[in-house]
Design an enzyme around this catalytic site. Structure first.
Site, short mmCIF file in Angstrom:
data_model
loop_
_atom_site.label_atom_id
_atom_site.label_comp_id
_atom_site.label_asym_id
_atom_site.label_seq_id
_atom_site.Cartn_x
_atom_site.Cartn_y
_atom_site.Cartn_z
N HIS A 88 -18.12 25.37 3.64
CA HIS A 88 -18.81 24.87 4.85
C HIS A 88 -19.00 26.06 5.80
CE1 HIS A 88 -19.40 21.65 8.12
NE2 HIS A 88 -19.60 22.81 8.72
N HIS A 94 -21.82 28.10 8.66
CA HIS A 94 -23.06 28.21 9.44
C HIS A 94 -23.44 29.69 9.54
CE1 HIS A 94 -22.77 24.03 10.94
NE2 HIS A 94 -21.46 24.26 10.85
N LYS A 144 -26.58 17.09 3.48
CA LYS A 144 -25.68 17.02 4.63
C LYS A 144 -26.10 15.90 5.57
CE LYS A 144 -22.81 18.24 7.89
NZ LYS A 144 -21.84 19.26 8.18
N HIS A 157 -20.55 15.02 8.16
CA HIS A 157 -19.90 15.22 9.46
C HIS A 157 -19.39 13.83 9.86
CE1 HIS A 157 -19.35 17.35 13.38
NE2 HIS A 157 -19.15 16.09 13.71
N HIS A 190 -14.57 19.22 7.41
CA HIS A 190 -13.69 19.54 8.53
C HIS A 190 -12.84 18.35 8.96
CE1 HIS A 190 -17.34 18.11 10.43
NE2 HIS A 190 -17.93 19.27 10.45
N ASP A 211 -16.12 26.33 8.44
CA ASP A 211 -16.93 25.87 9.57
C ASP A 211 -17.15 27.01 10.57
OD1 ASP A 211 -18.54 24.23 11.03
OD2 ASP A 211 -16.94 23.02 11.90
C1 NCD Z 1 -21.19 23.53 14.35
C2 NCD Z 1 -22.35 24.43 14.79
O1 NCD Z 1 -22.22 25.15 15.78
O2 NCD Z 1 -23.39 24.43 14.10
N1 NCD Z 1 -20.25 23.42 15.44
C3 NCD Z 1 -18.95 23.07 15.36
O3 NCD Z 1 -18.30 22.93 16.40
N2 NCD Z 1 -18.35 22.90 14.21
C4 NCD Z 1 -21.69 22.22 13.88
C5 NCD Z 1 -20.67 21.38 13.17
O4 NCD Z 1 -20.26 21.69 12.04
O5 NCD Z 1 -20.22 20.37 13.74
ZN ZN Z 2 -20.01 22.87 10.68
#
Ligand code: NCD
Ligand code: ZN
Length: 345
Positions: free
Chosen positions: A13, A15, A98, A135, A173, A246
Site C-alpha cells: 500500500h 502513495h 481500490k 479503505h 491499514h 501507506d
Molecule cells: C492517504 C493520502 O494522503 O493519499 N492519507 C493517509 O492519511 N493515509 C490516503 C489514505 O490512504 O487514506
Molecule cells: Zn493510503
C-alpha cells in the site's frame, strides 16, 4: 553487532503521487522495496486500465531503478463498469481495485457513496478473483472518527462478505483490535495490511504535549490497546497480515496548516521502524514473513529472489530529515525515538 538477512520486502500500500512529487519520492521506496501496490488516488483518479498503464509508465520513468516494480490499482467509482474491471485485471501489472468511501480521506471525492451502487462490479470481482483493496472507514458525520473502522466492519464489510463470501478483500491499514479480529475470523480470502506508524504510535503520541501534524493520517492513530492488538497480530506470524506502509507524502506547508492533510511519509525509514518494533516484542524472526512473504503469497506471486540486510548499529539512523520537492519539502516520518536498525542493500 546484530544482523538479519531477509528476502527483499514489498510494500502492499503506497502513495507515489505524480509529477515533481513522484520524481522526489519514488527512489525512497525503490531503494528498499522490490514491488509496491500503487494507490490510484491522484487528481483525477486512476480509473481505467489505460490510466493505470500510463501512470505505471510515468512511475517507471521517474524511478530509474530497474528492480522496482509498480503493481497498479484501479480507483472504483460508481461509474465503473464490471466488464472493464475484469478485463483490466487480466493485465499482469494491474493487481487490485481500490474502494474509497467518498470523503474518507485524501483525494477520495470520486469514491463510493453507497456500496449498493458498485455491487455489480464487486460481484464480477468475486467471480473472477480480483482483489478489492479497502479503505475501511465509514464517513457519516455523526460517527466519531475513532469509531469509523469498527462501524465500517459492522455495517458495510460484514454484510458484503455475507453476500459475497469468496470476494478477495485486503482490509488496508488496519488500526483497531476490531479490524484484527475481523480478519482473523474470516477465511484466507480476507487479509489485512498494517503500517509502521500504527505499529509504533498511539493517539497520545499525536495529541499529548502539543499537536503533531506529521502523525496525522487516516485512519487516525488509535488508543494503546488497539496498537497492542496490531503488534500481537504481526508478531504472532499470522500470514493474513502483511506490510502496507501507506507512505503518503504531502508538502510541509500542507501538513503544518490550520487544516492539515492526512498522510505520513515513512518510505525512507519504514523498515528500520519495523525492525525496531519487532525486536522490542521479541519477534524479529517474524519480520520477514510480514514484510517479504505473506504479501506475495496472498497475491499469488513468488517472494523476491534477492535479499536485504538489516544491521543494528550503535549509532541511530538519521530521522529528522526532509526531502526537497521543487521549492517545497516533505517531512520524513520521525518515530520519536532512536532507530538503530540500518538497511544495507
Ligand atoms: C492517504 C493520502 O494522503 O493519499 N492519507 C493517509 O492519511 N493515509 C490516503 C489514505 O490512504 O487514506
Ligand atoms: Zn493510503
Amino acid at each position: 553487532m546484530q544482523q538479519l538477512t531477509i528476502k527483499r520486502p514489498d510494500d502492499w500500500h503506497l502513495h507515489l503521487r505524480d509529477g515533481d512529487m513522484l520524481d522526489a519520492v519514488v527512489a525512497e521506496s525503490a531503494k528498499h522495496f522490490s514491488r509496491a501496490i500503487i494507490m490510484p488516488n491522484l487528481v483525477p483518479p486512476v480509473v481505467t486500465e489505460a490510466d493505470a498503464i500510463a501512470y505505471r509508465t510515468r512511475i517507471l520513468h521517474a524511478s530509474n531503478d530497474k528492480r522496482f516494480t509498480p503493481l497498479m490499482t484501479l480507483y472504483l467509482t460508481e461509474q465503473t463498469n464490471p466488464e472493464d474491471v475484469v478485463n483490466a485485471a487480466r493485465n499482469d501489472t494491474i493487481k487490485a481495485v481500490k474502494l474509497y468511501p467518498a470523503g474518507a480521506t485524501t483525494n477520495s471525492a470520486s469514491g463510493v457513496t453507497d456500496i449498493k451502487a458498485v455491487m455489480p462490479v464487486l460481484e464480477a470481482m468475486a467471480e473472477h478473483g480480483v482483489v478489492l483493496c479497502l479503505h475501511g472507514e465509514v464517513t457519516q458525520g455523526n460517527v466519531d472518527i475513532f469509531d469509523r473502522e469498527k462501524i465500517f466492519l459492522d455495517t458495510v464489510l460484514s454484510p458484503l462478505l455475507k453476500r459475497l463470501p469468496t470476494l478477495r478483500v485486503v482490509l488496508e491499514h488496519v488500526t483497531t483490535a476490531d479490524g484484527v479480529a475481523f480478519v482473523q475470523s474470516h477465511s484466507t480470502n480476507v487479509a489485512g495490511t498494517i503500517t509502521p506508524h500504527h505499529l509504533l504510535l498511539n493517539r497520545n503520541h499525536m495529541l499529548v504535549g502539543g499537536i503533531r501534524p506529521h502523525y496525522y493520517c487516516l485512519p487516525i492513530l488509535k488508543r494503546e490497546s488497539h496498537r497492542n492488538a496490531l503488534v500481537d497480530a504481526v508478531c504472532s506470524g499470522d500470514k493474513r497480515f502483511f506490510l502496507g506502509t501507506d507512505s503518503a507524502p504531502h508538502t510541509k506547508n500542507t501538513k503544518e496548516n490550520a487544516c492539515g492533510c492526512a498522510g505520513v511519509f515513512n518510505a525512507p525509514n519504514a523498515l528500520s521502524t519495523l525492525a525496531h518494533v519487532f525486536e522490542a516484542n521479541n519477534a524479529l524472526d517474524k519480520l520477514e514473513g510480514f514484510v517479504s512473504l505473506n504479501g506475495p503469497a496472498y497475491y499469488g506471486l513468488p517472494a523476491n529472489g534477492d535479499s536485504i540486510r538489516l544491521v543494528k548499529k550503535s549509532e541511530p539512523i538519521e530521522t529528522a530529515t526532509q526531502l526537497q520537492v521543487g521549492n517545497e519539502s516533505v517531512v520524513v516520518f520521525d518515530p520519536g525515538e532512536p532507530l538503530y536498525w540500518h538497511v544495507e542493500n
